[in-house]
Design a protein around this motif. Structure first.
Motif, PDB file in Angstrom:
ATOM      1  N   LEU A  70       0.834  -1.206   0.000  1.00  0.00           N
ATOM      2  CA  LEU A  70       0.000   0.000   0.000  1.00  0.00           C
ATOM      3  C   LEU A  70       0.869   1.256   0.000  1.00  0.00           C
ATOM      4  O   LEU A  70       0.587   2.222  -0.717  1.00  0.00           O
ATOM      5  CB  LEU A  70      -0.925  -0.015   1.216  1.00  0.00           C
ATOM      6  CG  LEU A  70      -1.988  -1.136   1.252  1.00  0.00           C
ATOM      7  CD1 LEU A  70      -2.743  -1.105   2.572  1.00  0.00           C
ATOM      8  CD2 LEU A  70      -2.975  -0.965   0.097  1.00  0.00           C
ATOM      9  N   ARG A  71       1.897   1.284   0.815  1.00  0.00           N
ATOM     10  CA  ARG A  71       2.743   2.476   0.901  1.00  0.00           C
ATOM     11  C   ARG A  71       3.486   2.714  -0.427  1.00  0.00           C
ATOM     12  O   ARG A  71       3.654   3.855  -0.865  1.00  0.00           O
ATOM     13  CB  ARG A  71       3.748   2.306   2.039  1.00  0.00           C
ATOM     14  CG  ARG A  71       3.131   2.549   3.416  1.00  0.00           C
ATOM     15  CD  ARG A  71       4.070   2.156   4.518  1.00  0.00           C
ATOM     16  NE  ARG A  71       3.596   2.632   5.825  1.00  0.00           N
ATOM     17  CZ  ARG A  71       4.024   2.179   6.997  1.00  0.00           C
ATOM     18  NH1 ARG A  71       4.929   1.193   7.030  1.00  0.00           N
ATOM     19  NH2 ARG A  71       3.570   2.676   8.130  1.00  0.00           N
ATOM     20  N   ARG A  72       3.989   1.631  -1.044  1.00  0.00           N
ATOM     21  CA  ARG A  72       4.717   1.805  -2.299  1.00  0.00           C
ATOM     22  C   ARG A  72       3.807   2.393  -3.374  1.00  0.00           C
ATOM     23  O   ARG A  72       4.207   3.311  -4.108  1.00  0.00           O
ATOM     24  CB  ARG A  72       5.282   0.466  -2.765  1.00  0.00           C
ATOM     25  CG  ARG A  72       6.194   0.607  -3.985  1.00  0.00           C
ATOM     26  CD  ARG A  72       6.655  -0.734  -4.502  1.00  0.00           C
ATOM     27  NE  ARG A  72       7.285  -1.537  -3.488  1.00  0.00           N
ATOM     28  CZ  ARG A  72       6.770  -2.659  -2.966  1.00  0.00           C
ATOM     29  NH1 ARG A  72       5.579  -3.087  -3.408  1.00  0.00           N
ATOM     30  NH2 ARG A  72       7.399  -3.333  -2.042  1.00  0.00           N
ATOM     31  N   ALA A  73       2.582   1.885  -3.468  1.00  0.00           N
ATOM     32  CA  ALA A  73       1.650   2.430  -4.454  1.00  0.00           C
ATOM     33  C   ALA A  73       1.293   3.876  -4.140  1.00  0.00           C
ATOM     34  O   ALA A  73       1.214   4.727  -5.044  1.00  0.00           O
ATOM     35  CB  ALA A  73       0.394   1.563  -4.502  1.00  0.00           C
ATOM     36  N   ARG A 111       2.051   7.192  -6.575  1.00  0.00           N
ATOM     37  CA  ARG A 111       0.970   8.073  -7.035  1.00  0.00           C
ATOM     38  C   ARG A 111       1.155   9.488  -6.515  1.00  0.00           C
ATOM     39  O   ARG A 111       0.898  10.469  -7.217  1.00  0.00           O
ATOM     40  CB  ARG A 111      -0.376   7.500  -6.610  1.00  0.00           C
ATOM     41  CG  ARG A 111      -0.787   6.240  -7.380  1.00  0.00           C
ATOM     42  CD  ARG A 111      -2.236   5.893  -7.128  1.00  0.00           C
ATOM     43  NE  ARG A 111      -2.461   5.465  -5.754  1.00  0.00           N
ATOM     44  CZ  ARG A 111      -2.439   4.187  -5.349  1.00  0.00           C
ATOM     45  NH1 ARG A 111      -2.180   3.227  -6.224  1.00  0.00           N
ATOM     46  NH2 ARG A 111      -2.678   3.883  -4.087  1.00  0.00           N
ATOM     47  N   ALA A 112       1.603   9.627  -5.258  1.00  0.00           N
ATOM     48  CA  ALA A 112       1.834  10.962  -4.708  1.00  0.00           C
ATOM     49  C   ALA A 112       2.974  11.660  -5.441  1.00  0.00           C
ATOM     50  O   ALA A 112       2.922  12.878  -5.697  1.00  0.00           O
ATOM     51  CB  ALA A 112       2.133  10.863  -3.218  1.00  0.00           C
ATOM     52  N   LEU A 122      -3.467   6.683   4.198  1.00  0.00           N
ATOM     53  CA  LEU A 122      -2.817   6.810   2.897  1.00  0.00           C
ATOM     54  C   LEU A 122      -3.793   7.306   1.841  1.00  0.00           C
ATOM     55  O   LEU A 122      -3.444   8.144   0.993  1.00  0.00           O
ATOM     56  CB  LEU A 122      -2.215   5.459   2.465  1.00  0.00           C
ATOM     57  CG  LEU A 122      -1.005   4.965   3.265  1.00  0.00           C
ATOM     58  CD1 LEU A 122      -0.628   3.558   2.832  1.00  0.00           C
ATOM     59  CD2 LEU A 122       0.193   5.906   3.063  1.00  0.00           C
ATOM     60  N   ASP A 123      -5.010   6.801   1.868  1.00  0.00           N
ATOM     61  CA  ASP A 123      -6.016   7.242   0.901  1.00  0.00           C
ATOM     62  C   ASP A 123      -6.349   8.713   1.090  1.00  0.00           C
ATOM     63  O   ASP A 123      -6.488   9.463   0.114  1.00  0.00           O
ATOM     64  CB  ASP A 123      -7.260   6.362   1.045  1.00  0.00           C
ATOM     65  CG  ASP A 123      -8.306   6.694  -0.004  1.00  0.00           C
ATOM     66  OD1 ASP A 123      -8.010   6.500  -1.206  1.00  0.00           O
ATOM     67  OD2 ASP A 123      -9.397   7.157   0.383  1.00  0.00           O
ATOM     68  N   TRP A 152      -5.679  11.893  -1.507  1.00  0.00           N
ATOM     69  CA  TRP A 152      -6.761  12.807  -1.932  1.00  0.00           C
ATOM     70  C   TRP A 152      -6.355  14.246  -1.724  1.00  0.00           C
ATOM     71  O   TRP A 152      -6.614  15.109  -2.562  1.00  0.00           O
ATOM     72  CB  TRP A 152      -8.021  12.472  -1.126  1.00  0.00           C
ATOM     73  CG  TRP A 152      -9.156  13.407  -1.442  1.00  0.00           C
ATOM     74  CD1 TRP A 152      -9.991  13.399  -2.522  1.00  0.00           C
ATOM     75  CD2 TRP A 152      -9.559  14.539  -0.661  1.00  0.00           C
ATOM     76  NE1 TRP A 152     -10.889  14.404  -2.478  1.00  0.00           N
ATOM     77  CE2 TRP A 152     -10.635  15.152  -1.328  1.00  0.00           C
ATOM     78  CE3 TRP A 152      -9.118  15.095   0.541  1.00  0.00           C
ATOM     79  CZ2 TRP A 152     -11.282  16.275  -0.822  1.00  0.00           C
ATOM     80  CZ3 TRP A 152      -9.767  16.202   1.027  1.00  0.00           C
ATOM     81  CH2 TRP A 152     -10.827  16.795   0.348  1.00  0.00           C
ATOM     82  N   GLN A 153      -5.674  14.518  -0.582  1.00  0.00           N
ATOM     83  CA  GLN A 153      -5.240  15.882  -0.315  1.00  0.00           C
ATOM     84  C   GLN A 153      -4.172  16.326  -1.311  1.00  0.00           C
ATOM     85  O   GLN A 153      -4.126  17.474  -1.752  1.00  0.00           O
ATOM     86  CB  GLN A 153      -4.681  15.976   1.124  1.00  0.00           C
ATOM     87  CG  GLN A 153      -5.768  15.929   2.190  1.00  0.00           C
ATOM     88  CD  GLN A 153      -5.189  16.117   3.583  1.00  0.00           C
ATOM     89  OE1 GLN A 153      -4.119  15.569   3.859  1.00  0.00           O
ATOM     90  NE2 GLN A 153      -5.901  16.827   4.454  1.00  0.00           N
TER      91      GLN A 153
END
Length: 411
Positions: free
Chosen positions: A338-341, A345-346, A401-402, A406-407
């Protein structure tokens, strides 16, 4: 009496038929036979042709030149068989012990057809022997070391082979009876006590005879008249039969194959060891194999789209992988996934380079902190912190993380 009808049964939702995976085609013997039958046929054909070519016997049957068992053009089987019909007992001698026994025997003719192939030590030992009574030694095309060992005083001269018949011009009975013969090879300068025949010019001779008591040594300058190809020409046959048929026992020198080292003249290259028919056979087999490849090669056609046996939604894949992680208690691996994805994306939303893998941690946390107005330490803990200890912590990490993603996407 009023009868109240029972309430209608609630219709149960119809079960969707389970989608069975596409059946994998089974490989049967019939399928294998259809797939490999042409390859097997070509392989069996090659083996059959190779066995037939390998089974073709050679002419010499492994015997070398000047061998009484060889029927090749440079063999001496014809002369040997004629001598045997006239009562001469013939045999071969290959080892030193056999040559010693032959030279010591009485009433025996010994033919050294390859005297220059004898080692120098063996040559000296054979020359020092006391030869048998009433014996004859025939040296065929000997070089100077052989002459020095057996007939000192005779000198040799090397010259090209001449097939012209030469008259004997001497009193040696064998040469007088034979007449003109093909003695155009090496020539010799004899000593005063020797008898020379078949002159090559003024003083050189193609045949020299030396007699000491009942022992005789005859030097012949060429093997030409002895061979199967030239025995029947001019006076060759009469000369050979006279030289070799003087006694009832005849011994031929043959190469010694027990030493494991072949003479220099008999060492053959790899190409010379291959029979003549194999070159053409190999070329024909290569062309046949090339034609078979061109015939059976698979041509690449246009790309065709293929319908998949089943379509699996992305959500089902995600749920299935989550169940596997949950079953294996792999919270650390799930959190890192999850963190890698989220990091990638960030980084894409913040315009940071990440083509080679994860973006730089310091650059990512500083850029995200500047965008969100949060401390960089909090984002470092969120994106690169330790693995959660339980499922509730893993769920909170996923929500955080989600929300952070979004922010970051907000303008």
């Amino acid at each position: 009496m009023t009868t109240t009808a029972p309430p209608p049964a609630t219709a149960e939702p119809a079960e969707q038929p389970a989608v069975e995976p596409a059946a994998v085609p089974r490989t049967t013997l019939r399928t294998l036979w259809r797939r490999w039958r042409w390859r097997l046929l070509v392989g069996l054909t090659l083996l059959l042709v190779g066995a037939m070519v390998a089974g073709i016997p050679g002419n010499s049957n492994g015997y070398g030149p000047f061998d009484p068992r060889s029927g090749d053009v440079d063999g001496t089987r014809a002369a040997d068989q004629i001598l045997q019909r006239h009562g001469v007992t013939s045999r071969t001698a290959a080892t030193e012990s056999e040559l010693v026994a032959a030279l010591r025997a009485d009433d025996t003719t010994v033919v050294l057809g390859r005297p220059d192939q004898l080692p120098h030590q063996e040559l000296a030992r054979l020359a020092a022997l006391t030869r048998g009574a009433n014996s004859r030694l025939v040296l065929v095309a000997p070089d100077q070391p052989v002459l020095n060992a057996f007939t000192p005083g005779i000198s040799t001269y090397y010259s090209a082979i001449d097939t012209t018949a030469v008259p004997p011009a001497c009193t040696l009975p064998e040469a007088v009876n034979a007449g003109a013969a093909q003695l155009g090879g090496q020539s010799y300068d004899p000593a005063a006590r020797d008898v020379g025949c078949y002159p090559h010019g003024s003083s050189r001779l193609g045949l020299v005879s030396r007699t000491a008591g009942t022992q005789q040594v005859i030097v012949v300058g060429t093997e030409w008249p002895f061979t199967n190809a030239h025995l029947d020409q001019d006076g060759n046959a009469a000369l050979v039969l006279g030289l070799l048929g003087a006694h009832h026992r005849l011994v031929w020198q043959t190469p010694d194959l027990t030493t494991g080292v072949a003479p220099a003249e008999q060492r053959k290259s790899f190409d010379e060891l291959i029979p003549d028919g194999w070159n053409w056979g190999a070329l024909q087999l290569f062309l046949a194999a090339l034609l078979a490849v061109v015939w059976r090669a698979r041509r690449l056609g246009p790309v065709l789209s293929e319908r998949l046996p089943a379509v699996v939604r992305a959500s089902e894949t995600t749920e299935g992988r989550a169940r596997l992680y949950h079953r294996a208690n792999a919270r650390g691996h799930a959190a890192e996934t999850l963190r890698r994805a989220a990091r990638r994306r960030a980084a894409a939303a913040l315009g940071l380079p990440h083509t080679s893998g994860d973006p730089d941690p310091a650059a990512l946390t500083e850029a995200a902190a500047a965008r969100l107005g949060r401390p960089a330490a909090d984002l470092q803990q969120l994106l690169y912190g330790p693995a959660p200890t339980d499922d509730a912590a893993l769920l909170r990490l996923a929500d955080d993380l989600d929300y952070m993603e979004w922010q970051v996407r907000q303008p």
